[in-house]
Write a protein that holds these residues in place. Structure first.
Motif, PDB file in Angstrom:
ATOM      1  N   PRO A  37       0.754  -1.255  -0.005  1.00 32.42           N
ATOM      2  CA  PRO A  37      -0.016  -0.103  -0.107  1.00 32.42           C
ATOM      3  C   PRO A  37       0.964   1.414   0.139  1.00 32.42           C
ATOM      4  O   PRO A  37       0.454   2.297  -0.706  1.00 32.42           O
ATOM      5  N   ASP A  38       1.898   1.248   0.737  1.00 28.33           N
ATOM      6  CA  ASP A  38       2.710   2.578   0.659  1.00 28.33           C
ATOM      7  C   ASP A  38       3.328   2.819  -0.469  1.00 28.33           C
ATOM      8  O   ASP A  38       3.388   3.937  -1.117  1.00 28.33           O
ATOM      9  N   GLY A  39       3.901   1.768  -1.330  1.00 21.97           N
ATOM     10  CA  GLY A  39       4.362   1.737  -2.500  1.00 21.97           C
ATOM     11  C   GLY A  39       3.619   2.166  -3.528  1.00 21.97           C
ATOM     12  O   GLY A  39       3.941   3.128  -4.454  1.00 21.97           O
ATOM     13  N   ARG A  41       0.699   3.909  -3.155  1.00 16.08           N
ATOM     14  CA  ARG A  41       0.569   5.373  -2.770  1.00 16.08           C
ATOM     15  C   ARG A  41       1.480   6.196  -3.595  1.00 16.08           C
ATOM     16  O   ARG A  41       1.518   7.395  -4.478  1.00 16.08           O
ATOM     17  N   ALA A  42       2.843   5.712  -3.101  1.00 11.95           N
ATOM     18  CA  ALA A  42       3.919   6.772  -3.767  1.00 11.95           C
ATOM     19  C   ALA A  42       4.029   6.671  -5.094  1.00 11.95           C
ATOM     20  O   ALA A  42       4.159   7.900  -5.928  1.00 11.95           O
ATOM     21  N   GLN A  43       3.700   5.548  -5.966  1.00 11.91           N
ATOM     22  CA  GLN A  43       3.676   5.603  -7.231  1.00 11.91           C
ATOM     23  C   GLN A  43       2.735   6.361  -7.885  1.00 11.91           C
ATOM     24  O   GLN A  43       2.768   7.056  -9.030  1.00 11.91           O
ATOM     25  N   THR A  44       1.418   6.302  -7.181  1.00 11.84           N
ATOM     26  CA  THR A  44       0.434   7.119  -7.722  1.00 11.84           C
ATOM     27  C   THR A  44       0.705   8.398  -7.138  1.00 11.84           C
ATOM     28  O   THR A  44      -0.004   9.368  -8.320  1.00 11.84           O
ATOM     29  N   GLU A  45       1.132   9.085  -6.182  1.00 11.41           N
ATOM     30  CA  GLU A  45       1.370  10.131  -6.087  1.00 11.41           C
ATOM     31  C   GLU A  45       2.434  10.760  -7.145  1.00 11.41           C
ATOM     32  O   GLU A  45       2.084  11.919  -7.840  1.00 11.41           O
ATOM     33  N   GLY A  46       3.540  10.275  -7.358  1.00  9.45           N
ATOM     34  CA  GLY A  46       4.323  10.369  -8.207  1.00  9.45           C
ATOM     35  C   GLY A  46       3.742  10.723  -9.710  1.00  9.45           C
ATOM     36  O   GLY A  46       4.089  11.630 -10.574  1.00  9.45           O
ATOM     37  N   GLY A  99       0.310  -2.880 -12.994  1.00  7.15           N
ATOM     38  CA  GLY A  99       1.362  -1.781 -12.847  1.00  7.15           C
ATOM     39  C   GLY A  99       0.597  -0.537 -12.055  1.00  7.15           C
ATOM     40  O   GLY A  99      -0.454  -0.406 -12.527  1.00  7.15           O
ATOM     41  N   LEU A 100       1.561   0.466 -11.457  1.00  6.68           N
ATOM     42  CA  LEU A 100       0.988   1.513 -11.038  1.00  6.68           C
ATOM     43  C   LEU A 100       1.826   2.571 -11.259  1.00  6.68           C
ATOM     44  O   LEU A 100       1.996   3.565 -10.844  1.00  6.68           O
ATOM     45  N   GLY A 101       3.129   2.207 -12.045  1.00  6.43           N
ATOM     46  CA  GLY A 101       4.139   3.383 -12.363  1.00  6.43           C
ATOM     47  C   GLY A 101       3.692   4.513 -13.020  1.00  6.43           C
ATOM     48  O   GLY A 101       4.144   5.715 -12.718  1.00  6.43           O
ATOM     49  N   GLU A 102       2.630   4.530 -14.151  1.00 10.67           N
ATOM     50  CA  GLU A 102       2.336   5.716 -14.901  1.00 10.67           C
ATOM     51  C   GLU A 102       0.781   5.845 -15.077  1.00 10.67           C
ATOM     52  O   GLU A 102       0.569   6.843 -15.738  1.00 10.67           O
ATOM     53  N   PRO A 103       0.038   4.881 -14.779  1.00 11.74           N
ATOM     54  CA  PRO A 103      -1.510   5.226 -15.070  1.00 11.74           C
ATOM     55  C   PRO A 103      -1.908   6.339 -14.698  1.00 11.74           C
ATOM     56  O   PRO A 103      -2.997   7.166 -15.478  1.00 11.74           O
TER      57      PRO A 103
END
Length: 142
Positions: A37-39, A41-46, A99-103
């Motif tokens: 969950p923390d990762g 959130r960080a990916q989505t924030e970024g 994936g959560l890196g860029e969506p």
């Protein structure tokens, strides 16, 4: 399964200057089972902040075949002082993780453009959304 993201933006549009201030971004993501969950959130924030930077600030111009801005003194991406409130949520899911890196990057500019339309009634379709573009659209509105 693809990653699905929805975004809503709350903006303030200064009709005199054309400046758009994003006050809040709300993002809801369905990325299957969230493993970290923390990762996540960080990916989505970024991703959301990158999308915001591209929507309002970033744009590459060429002069005589060369990139105009070669340094961050003239090429001005989003600054920390321009970071809005972020409300990030994830859909509960039993699907496989995806994936959560860029969506979350691609949904921000349309959300901002829709919020501008709702606020002042002008439709802007190109990024970056500049104050000059807002002023021009407002002038053409009447």
């Amino acid at each position: 399964m693809p990653t699905w993201v929805a975004c809503v933006a709350r903006v303030h549009v200064d009709r005199a200057s054309g400046v758009v201030t994003v006050q809040k971004l709300t993002l809801v993501t369905d990325a299957g089972t969230i493993v970290d969950p923390d990762g996540a959130r960080a990916q989505t924030e970024g991703a959301a902040l990158w999308g915001l930077s591209m929507a309002l600030h970033e744009g590459t111009e060429f002069v005589n075949g060369q990139v105009k801005d070669l340094n961050l003194d003239t090429y001005t991406p989003l600054r920390i002082s321009d970071t809005p409130e972020l409300d990030i949520q994830f859909v509960d899911s039993v699907e496989v993780p995806v994936g959560l890196g860029e969506p979350a990057t691609t949904v921000v500019a349309p959300a901002i453009a829709n919020a501008i339309f709702r606020a002042v009634g002008v439709r802007l379709r190109h990024i970056p959304i500049t104050s000059a573009a807002v002023l021009k659209a407002l002038a053409e509105q009447t």
